[in-house]
Design a protein around this motif. Structure first.
Motif, PDB file in Angstrom:
ATOM      1  N   LEU A 245       6.386  -2.141 -10.965  1.00 28.68           N
ATOM      2  CA  LEU A 245       5.479  -2.040  -9.834  1.00 28.68           C
ATOM      3  C   LEU A 245       4.441  -3.160  -9.850  1.00 28.68           C
ATOM      4  O   LEU A 245       4.068  -3.688  -8.800  1.00 28.68           O
ATOM      5  CB  LEU A 245       4.774  -0.680  -9.836  1.00 28.68           C
ATOM      6  CG  LEU A 245       5.602   0.529  -9.413  1.00 28.68           C
ATOM      7  CD1 LEU A 245       4.739   1.782  -9.407  1.00 28.68           C
ATOM      8  CD2 LEU A 245       6.219   0.314  -8.042  1.00 28.68           C
ATOM      9  N   VAL A 246       3.971  -3.508 -11.047  1.00 27.56           N
ATOM     10  CA  VAL A 246       3.006  -4.610 -11.153  1.00 27.56           C
ATOM     11  C   VAL A 246       3.641  -5.914 -10.665  1.00 27.56           C
ATOM     12  O   VAL A 246       3.005  -6.711  -9.957  1.00 27.56           O
ATOM     13  CB  VAL A 246       2.516  -4.751 -12.605  1.00 27.56           C
ATOM     14  CG1 VAL A 246       1.701  -6.034 -12.779  1.00 27.56           C
ATOM     15  CG2 VAL A 246       1.668  -3.551 -12.995  1.00 27.56           C
ATOM     16  N   LEU A 247       4.890  -6.147 -11.029  1.00 25.20           N
ATOM     17  CA  LEU A 247       5.579  -7.358 -10.590  1.00 25.20           C
ATOM     18  C   LEU A 247       5.762  -7.363  -9.071  1.00 25.20           C
ATOM     19  O   LEU A 247       5.586  -8.402  -8.422  1.00 25.20           O
ATOM     20  CB  LEU A 247       6.932  -7.472 -11.294  1.00 25.20           C
ATOM     21  CG  LEU A 247       6.886  -7.724 -12.809  1.00 25.20           C
ATOM     22  CD1 LEU A 247       8.299  -7.714 -13.387  1.00 25.20           C
ATOM     23  CD2 LEU A 247       6.191  -9.041 -13.113  1.00 25.20           C
ATOM     24  N   ILE A 248       6.107  -6.213  -8.507  1.00 20.58           N
ATOM     25  CA  ILE A 248       6.243  -6.129  -7.048  1.00 20.58           C
ATOM     26  C   ILE A 248       4.898  -6.386  -6.383  1.00 20.58           C
ATOM     27  O   ILE A 248       4.816  -7.089  -5.358  1.00 20.58           O
ATOM     28  CB  ILE A 248       6.803  -4.755  -6.646  1.00 20.58           C
ATOM     29  CG1 ILE A 248       8.247  -4.609  -7.133  1.00 20.58           C
ATOM     30  CG2 ILE A 248       6.744  -4.570  -5.127  1.00 20.58           C
ATOM     31  CD1 ILE A 248       8.847  -3.241  -6.875  1.00 20.58           C
TER      32      ILE A 248
ATOM     33  N   ILE B 168       8.850   6.608  -7.115  1.00 18.10           N
ATOM     34  CA  ILE B 168       8.626   5.930  -8.385  1.00 18.10           C
ATOM     35  C   ILE B 168       7.266   6.299  -8.972  1.00 18.10           C
ATOM     36  O   ILE B 168       7.119   6.467 -10.188  1.00 18.10           O
ATOM     37  CB  ILE B 168       8.772   4.391  -8.214  1.00 18.10           C
ATOM     38  CG1 ILE B 168       8.768   3.703  -9.567  1.00 18.10           C
ATOM     39  CG2 ILE B 168       7.697   3.846  -7.289  1.00 18.10           C
ATOM     40  CD1 ILE B 168       9.912   4.073 -10.460  1.00 18.10           C
ATOM     41  N   THR B 169       6.233   6.439  -8.126  1.00 17.73           N
ATOM     42  CA  THR B 169       4.919   6.810  -8.643  1.00 17.73           C
ATOM     43  C   THR B 169       4.936   8.229  -9.216  1.00 17.73           C
ATOM     44  O   THR B 169       4.298   8.499 -10.243  1.00 17.73           O
ATOM     45  CB  THR B 169       3.860   6.704  -7.531  1.00 17.73           C
ATOM     46  OG1 THR B 169       4.301   7.441  -6.383  1.00 17.73           O
ATOM     47  CG2 THR B 169       3.632   5.255  -7.144  1.00 17.73           C
ATOM     48  N   LEU B 170       5.647   9.141  -8.563  1.00 25.13           N
ATOM     49  CA  LEU B 170       5.764  10.505  -9.083  1.00 25.13           C
ATOM     50  C   LEU B 170       6.588  10.529 -10.362  1.00 25.13           C
ATOM     51  O   LEU B 170       6.312  11.326 -11.270  1.00 25.13           O
ATOM     52  CB  LEU B 170       6.394  11.419  -8.029  1.00 25.13           C
ATOM     53  CG  LEU B 170       5.700  11.494  -6.667  1.00 25.13           C
ATOM     54  CD1 LEU B 170       6.386  12.515  -5.775  1.00 25.13           C
ATOM     55  CD2 LEU B 170       4.233  11.821  -6.840  1.00 25.13           C
ATOM     56  N   LYS B 171       7.574   9.666 -10.429  1.00 25.04           N
ATOM     57  CA  LYS B 171       8.406   9.591 -11.638  1.00 25.04           C
ATOM     58  C   LYS B 171       7.579   9.116 -12.824  1.00 25.04           C
ATOM     59  O   LYS B 171       7.707   9.631 -13.934  1.00 25.04           O
ATOM     60  CB  LYS B 171       9.572   8.625 -11.382  1.00 25.04           C
ATOM     61  CG  LYS B 171      10.745   8.798 -12.333  1.00 25.04           C
ATOM     62  CD  LYS B 171      11.504  10.070 -12.024  1.00 25.04           C
ATOM     63  CE  LYS B 171      12.720  10.203 -12.919  1.00 25.04           C
ATOM     64  NZ  LYS B 171      13.422  11.481 -12.677  1.00 25.04           N
ATOM     65  N   ILE B 172       6.733   8.122 -12.600  1.00 22.80           N
ATOM     66  CA  ILE B 172       5.873   7.614 -13.670  1.00 22.80           C
ATOM     67  C   ILE B 172       4.904   8.697 -14.127  1.00 22.80           C
ATOM     68  O   ILE B 172       4.713   8.917 -15.332  1.00 22.80           O
ATOM     69  CB  ILE B 172       5.114   6.365 -13.192  1.00 22.80           C
ATOM     70  CG1 ILE B 172       6.095   5.216 -12.953  1.00 22.80           C
ATOM     71  CG2 ILE B 172       4.063   5.953 -14.207  1.00 22.80           C
ATOM     72  CD1 ILE B 172       5.459   4.004 -12.301  1.00 22.80           C
ATOM     73  N   ALA B 173       4.292   9.382 -13.171  1.00 24.12           N
ATOM     74  CA  ALA B 173       3.340  10.437 -13.520  1.00 24.12           C
ATOM     75  C   ALA B 173       4.017  11.564 -14.291  1.00 24.12           C
ATOM     76  O   ALA B 173       3.452  12.093 -15.260  1.00 24.12           O
ATOM     77  CB  ALA B 173       2.683  10.983 -12.251  1.00 24.12           C
ATOM     78  N   GLY B 174       5.236  11.921 -13.874  1.00 22.38           N
ATOM     79  CA  GLY B 174       5.956  12.970 -14.573  1.00 22.38           C
ATOM     80  C   GLY B 174       6.312  12.587 -16.000  1.00 22.38           C
ATOM     81  O   GLY B 174       6.237  13.407 -16.915  1.00 22.38           O
TER      82      GLY B 174
ATOM     83  N   ALA C 219       0.824  -1.204   0.000  1.00 28.20           N
ATOM     84  CA  ALA C 219       0.000   0.000   0.000  1.00 28.20           C
ATOM     85  C   ALA C 219       0.862   1.260   0.000  1.00 28.20           C
ATOM     86  O   ALA C 219       0.552   2.244  -0.688  1.00 28.20           O
ATOM     87  CB  ALA C 219      -0.926  -0.003   1.217  1.00 28.20           C
ATOM     88  N   SER C 220       1.955   1.240   0.764  1.00 25.09           N
ATOM     89  CA  SER C 220       2.854   2.400   0.802  1.00 25.09           C
ATOM     90  C   SER C 220       3.513   2.621  -0.549  1.00 25.09           C
ATOM     91  O   SER C 220       3.627   3.758  -1.023  1.00 25.09           O
ATOM     92  CB  SER C 220       3.924   2.196   1.876  1.00 25.09           C
ATOM     93  OG  SER C 220       3.350   2.008   3.141  1.00 25.09           O
ATOM     94  N   LEU C 221       3.942   1.547  -1.168  1.00 23.19           N
ATOM     95  CA  LEU C 221       4.647   1.662  -2.443  1.00 23.19           C
ATOM     96  C   LEU C 221       3.731   2.197  -3.535  1.00 23.19           C
ATOM     97  O   LEU C 221       4.187   2.912  -4.438  1.00 23.19           O
ATOM     98  CB  LEU C 221       5.201   0.292  -2.846  1.00 23.19           C
ATOM     99  CG  LEU C 221       6.159   0.245  -4.037  1.00 23.19           C
ATOM    100  CD1 LEU C 221       7.422   1.049  -3.735  1.00 23.19           C
ATOM    101  CD2 LEU C 221       6.527  -1.191  -4.372  1.00 23.19           C
ATOM    102  N   ALA C 222       2.450   1.872  -3.476  1.00 25.70           N
ATOM    103  CA  ALA C 222       1.518   2.267  -4.531  1.00 25.70           C
ATOM    104  C   ALA C 222       0.882   3.632  -4.290  1.00 25.70           C
ATOM    105  O   ALA C 222       0.169   4.127  -5.175  1.00 25.70           O
ATOM    106  CB  ALA C 222       0.421   1.214  -4.669  1.00 25.70           C
TER     107      ALA C 222
END
Length: 292
Positions: A269-272, A242-248, A222-225
């Motif tokens: 992230l899906v694999l994790i 990583i989530t901010l990097k993807i959005a950017g 939950a924290s990672l996502a």
């Protein structure tokens, strides 16, 4: 006369899942197809010989583990690990305290409150923390926190904000197991001369450990996502997650042309998440087996 065969009946193997067909179709269209598109896009790069076409390559995945993308992944993993560990410890202690009181009303209130807080988040949560602990927040001014090294817009601030929904989640996960520890077990251990500490070391901890471990795995995922709350809190500070990097990367701007790298980071992230789920389910089954 021989009986006429029935027409229109589903085979026996399909009768049990016939009610799931709408759900499976919905999942295939709105989850399966986007996932396939995500994976395919993660392997596509621009053909060096023909810029108008795409070719399959592992370059996007190499880029997702190096440079700023790799740093963002490490930062996200570190923040998630620390946040999940703190929430697991505090959540278990809080759950044990609630169970120890023996108050049925308190337990009902805790269950309802935990279910609400566990699903809290987003911009409103980040704004609440900014008002309370931001640079000009209420508690910051009251206790002169601006003179200390603490900053809400940092990894420590993210860990603190995550506790708002992680601790209630841990209470929800661990409460059924903690509440199911039977008084007869404690009485039997005491009758055999065991101290409370020995009971927990030899009986209590082995029983609750699978539930606590599965809760930790769930909190870590939950924290990672988490994206919206983190983006609202530290997105403008250039904090690397990583989530901010993807959005950017998907929003263009300075990261224009890195959309396929963002797809590769999303696949990571899906694999994790898949590994997290595979670790969570057996632990939950083991916890239920102890108490069945």
């Amino acid at each position: 006369m021989s009986p006429q065969p029935r027409v229109g009946r589903l085979p026996a193997a399909l009768q049990g899942i016939s009610g799931l067909i709408p759900f499976l179709a919905f999942t295939a269209v709105f989850l399966g197809l986007p996932l396939i598109g995500l994976v395919v896009s993660a392997f596509l790069i621009t053909d060096p010989d023909n810029p108008r076409s795409k070719v399959f390559s592992l370059d996007n995945f190499r880029a997702s583990f190096t440079g700023s993308a790799g740093d963002a992944m490490l930062t996200s993993l570190g923040v998630s690990l620390v946040a999940a560990t703190i929430a697991t410890v505090l959540g278990v202690l809080l759950t044990q305290a609630i169970v120890y009181t023996g108050s049925e009303r308190l337990q009902k209130v805790t269950t309802v409150l935990s279910s609400v807080l566990a699903n809290s988040g987003g911009v409103s949560l980040a704004f609440s923390f900014i008002v309370v602990l931001g640079s000009t927040g209420v508690l910051t001014s009251l206790f002169s926190l601006d003179e200390t090294s603490f900053s809400l817009y940092s990894a420590a601030g993210l860990v603190l904000m995550y506790q708002y929904f992680l601790i209630p989640t841990m209470v929800m996960v661990s409460y059924p197991t903690m509440a199911a520890l039977r008084q007869e077990w404690k009485d039997a251990a005491a009758a055999l001369g065991a101290t409370p500490r020995q009971f927990w070391r030899t009986v209590g901890v082995p029983i609750v450990l699978p539930a606590v471990t599965s809760g930790f795995v769930l909190l870590f995922g939950a924290s990672l996502a988490t994206h919206v709350s983190a983006a609202a809190l530290v997105g403008g500070a250039g904090f690397s997650l990583i989530t901010l990097k993807i959005a950017g990367a998907l929003s263009g701007g300075n990261a224009a042309g890195l959309e396929n790298v963002a797809m590769a980071m999303s696949v990571n992230l899906v694999l994790i998440a898949a590994v997290t789920l595979l670790a969570y389910l057996p632990l939950q089954r083991r916890s239920r087996a102890w108490l069945s």
